[in-house]
Design an enzyme around this catalytic site. Structure first.
Site, PDB file in Angstrom:
ATOM      1  N   ASP A 175       0.871  -1.172   0.000  1.00  0.00           N
ATOM      2  CA  ASP A 175       0.000   0.000   0.000  1.00  0.00           C
ATOM      3  C   ASP A 175       0.910   1.225   0.000  1.00  0.00           C
ATOM      4  OD1 ASP A 175      -1.472   2.214   0.687  1.00  0.00           O
ATOM      5  OD2 ASP A 175      -2.449   1.312   2.416  1.00  0.00           O
TER       6      ASP A 175
ATOM      7  N   CYS B 257      -8.276   6.399  10.384  1.00  0.00           N
ATOM      8  CA  CYS B 257      -8.623   5.142   9.708  1.00  0.00           C
ATOM      9  C   CYS B 257      -7.691   4.008  10.112  1.00  0.00           C
ATOM     10  CB  CYS B 257      -8.627   5.294   8.190  1.00  0.00           C
ATOM     11  SG  CYS B 257      -9.936   6.361   7.614  1.00  0.00           S
TER      12      CYS B 257
ATOM     13  N   GLN C   9       1.060   6.422   1.102  1.00  0.00           N
ATOM     14  CA  GLN C   9       1.850   7.451   1.791  1.00  0.00           C
ATOM     15  C   GLN C   9       3.315   7.452   1.364  1.00  0.00           C
ATOM     16  OE1 GLN C   9       0.502   9.760   3.481  1.00  0.00           O
ATOM     17  NE2 GLN C   9      -1.504   8.899   3.945  1.00  0.00           N
TER      18      GLN C   9
ATOM     19  N   LYS D  93      -3.241  12.046  -3.313  1.00  0.00           N
ATOM     20  CA  LYS D  93      -2.191  12.251  -2.312  1.00  0.00           C
ATOM     21  C   LYS D  93      -0.858  12.633  -2.965  1.00  0.00           C
ATOM     22  CE  LYS D  93      -4.212   8.950   0.923  1.00  0.00           C
ATOM     23  NZ  LYS D  93      -4.787   9.649   2.070  1.00  0.00           N
TER      24      LYS D  93
HETATM   25  N1  PMP Z   1      -3.677   3.488   2.808  1.00  0.00           N
HETATM   26  C1  PMP Z   1      -3.033   4.467   3.458  1.00  0.00           C
HETATM   27  C2  PMP Z   1      -1.726   4.152   4.124  1.00  0.00           C
HETATM   28  C3  PMP Z   1      -3.580   5.742   3.502  1.00  0.00           C
HETATM   29  O1  PMP Z   1      -2.951   6.710   4.160  1.00  0.00           O
HETATM   30  C4  PMP Z   1      -4.808   5.997   2.855  1.00  0.00           C
HETATM   31  C5  PMP Z   1      -5.465   7.360   2.890  1.00  0.00           C
HETATM   32  N2  PMP Z   1      -5.500   7.953   4.144  1.00  0.00           N
HETATM   33  C6  PMP Z   1      -5.432   4.947   2.184  1.00  0.00           C
HETATM   34  C7  PMP Z   1      -4.836   3.712   2.174  1.00  0.00           C
HETATM   35  C8  PMP Z   1      -6.731   5.122   1.463  1.00  0.00           C
HETATM   36  O2  PMP Z   1      -6.575   5.990   0.395  1.00  0.00           O
HETATM   37  P1  PMP Z   1      -7.847   6.500  -0.428  1.00  0.00           P
HETATM   38  O3  PMP Z   1      -8.824   7.014   0.605  1.00  0.00           O
HETATM   39  O4  PMP Z   1      -7.318   7.567  -1.304  1.00  0.00           O
HETATM   40  O5  PMP Z   1      -8.393   5.340  -1.163  1.00  0.00           O
END
Ligand code: PMP
Length: 405
Positions: A199, A363, A202, A225
């Site tokens: 993932d 989250c 970041q 991002k």
């Molecule tokens: N994984 C990580 C590590 C994140 O920081 C985020 C966004 N905060 C996401 C997944 C999800 O990204 P998105 O909401 O753009 O799908």
């Protein structure tokens, strides 16, 4: 090294005021601001090129298709994938992971199999696996982390068994800032025949990523991002996996032939792109990638390193502060609490000073439970932030803390 004041002129929003104070935007891990180049890519396309892609013989449709496919190539080059066929456009990291969980799960995960994640994952790298595990009768295993916020590698590798079908791990934690040793995790997992999903939500905005050097099986990230628009994201997958996985959604674009009896699916990457794609978003994402490339990912990383080190030093000196995530070389994210001050109070009062930070569980509720807290205040940085803004943050935190004393 670039001139940060010159850079800031590319981002009109950074010169606005909130509550009659200059905006200090430190919520970059949630989403980044957009340079003119990206906004102009969007308006230019709607003003002069807009037409649905892939299906048209007419001029505009062909031009829009060329832009969309050039964007795919730009993404390929940006993460050094081997082929543009391995780049699937999605709505973002979340959709990319859901796609993989669903399709990879259907193809490769059976009763009693295991998926391994880590304790620091974002909900979008937890919940899709739980949902898939429930459907397939599989189990989720969770690798623990230490007090600095680093994965316990021996424990992670110890979790790999002959039932492990996939390891899914964040490249950089959105709460702790930890930069995980994903290359090492991948090579250890591969030695045991297990593929790895990274993932990169970041990581991609902050460091140069080379998916072939990492040897990642899947690498996912969000456009918004990395200075691109909302609603577009990327799934990189090795061809051998993508070819073996069934489509995620059905509809236009993902088919070769359709009869009422049966359908044959399109080639990669279209097999995974049902419906009209966000071709304006993909072109604007390409503009964002060109923008950061023109600054230089290595210069961005070096500048943000200085900014983060300085911020860590200034914040660590604040009376009563607890910083969550102290791994050396951590990314541009600092989560903290001060004394008994609730994260929401701190965030709200910083906001009144013009300082935008995020508060809450980010989250990552399971991580919060592990840390024994409900949430944190999180400041996250970009190359357009300045040392003065770091000072304003530190001074602001001290000022709020005094009010509570
Ligand atoms: N994984 C990580 C590590 C994140 O920081 C985020 C966004 N905060 C996401 C997944 C999800 O990204 P998105 O909401 O753009 O799908």
């Amino acid at each position: 090294m670039f001139d940060v004041n010159e850079i800031r002129r590319d981002f009109p929003i950074l010169s606005r005021q909130v509550y009659d104070k200059p905006l200090i935007y430190l919520d970059n891990a949630a989403t980044t601001q957009k340079p003119r180049q990206v906004v102009e890519a969007i308006t230019n396309e709607y003003y002069s090129v807009n037409a649905n892609v892939h299906r048209g013989v007419h001029f505009l449709s062909q031009q829009a298709t060329e832009l969309h496919e050039a964007a795919r190539e730009a993404v390929r080059a940006f993460i050094n994938a081997g082929s543009a066929d391995e780049i699937v456009f999605t709505r973002g990291t979340t959709e990319s992971i859901n796609l993989i969980a669903s399709s990879f799960g259907e193809a490769f995960v059976n009763q009693g199999d295991e998926i391994t994640i880590t304790a620091m994952e974002h909900h979008s790298n937890i919940v899709p696996w739980q949902m898939m595990a429930a459907r397939r009768g599989a189990k989720l295993r969770v690798a623990p982390i230490d007090e600095r916020g680093e994965i316990l590698m021996d424990e992670l590798l110890g979790l790999i068994s002959d039932r492990t079908r996939l390891i899914a791990v964040a490249h950089v934690s959105n709460v702790l800032g930890t930069v995980n040793p994903v290359k090492q995790i991948i090579s250890s997992a591969h030695a045991k025949g297990v593929p790895v999903l990274v993932d990169g939500a970041q990581a991609v905005p902050h460091v140069a990523v080379d998916v072939r050097d990492l040897d990642a099986d899947f690498y996912v990230f969000s456009g918004h991002k990395v200075y691109g628009p909302t609603g577009i994201g990327v799934l990189y997958g090795k061809r051998r996996w993508l070819e073996a996985m069934p489509p995620y959604q059905g509809g236009g674009e993902m088919i070769k032939d359709v009869t009422f009896e049966r359908t044959t699916y399109n080639d990669l990457p279209y097999k995974f792109e049902a419906g009209t794609p966000d071709y304006v978003g993909s072109n604007a994402l390409a503009a964002a990638l060109r923008y950061v490339t023109s600054i230089g990912m290595d210069d961005i990383a070096a500048y943000e390193r200085r900014l983060t080190d300085y911020a860590m030093q200034r914040l660590a000196a604040i009376d009563g502060i607890r910083i969550f995530g102290t791994s050396p070389g951590k990314g541009a994210v600092i989560s903290f609490l001060v004394g008994g001050i609730h994260h929401l109070d701190m965030g709200t009062l910083l906001d009144r000073l013009g300082i935008a930070v995020r508060t809450g569980h980010h989250c990552a509720e399971p991580l919060m439970h592990l840390l024994g807290i409900e949430g944190t205040v999180r400041a996250s940085f970009s190359f357009y932030n300045t040392m003065d803004e770091v000072d304003a943050l530190a001074d602001g935190i001290v000022r709020v803390a005094r009010m509570f004393r």
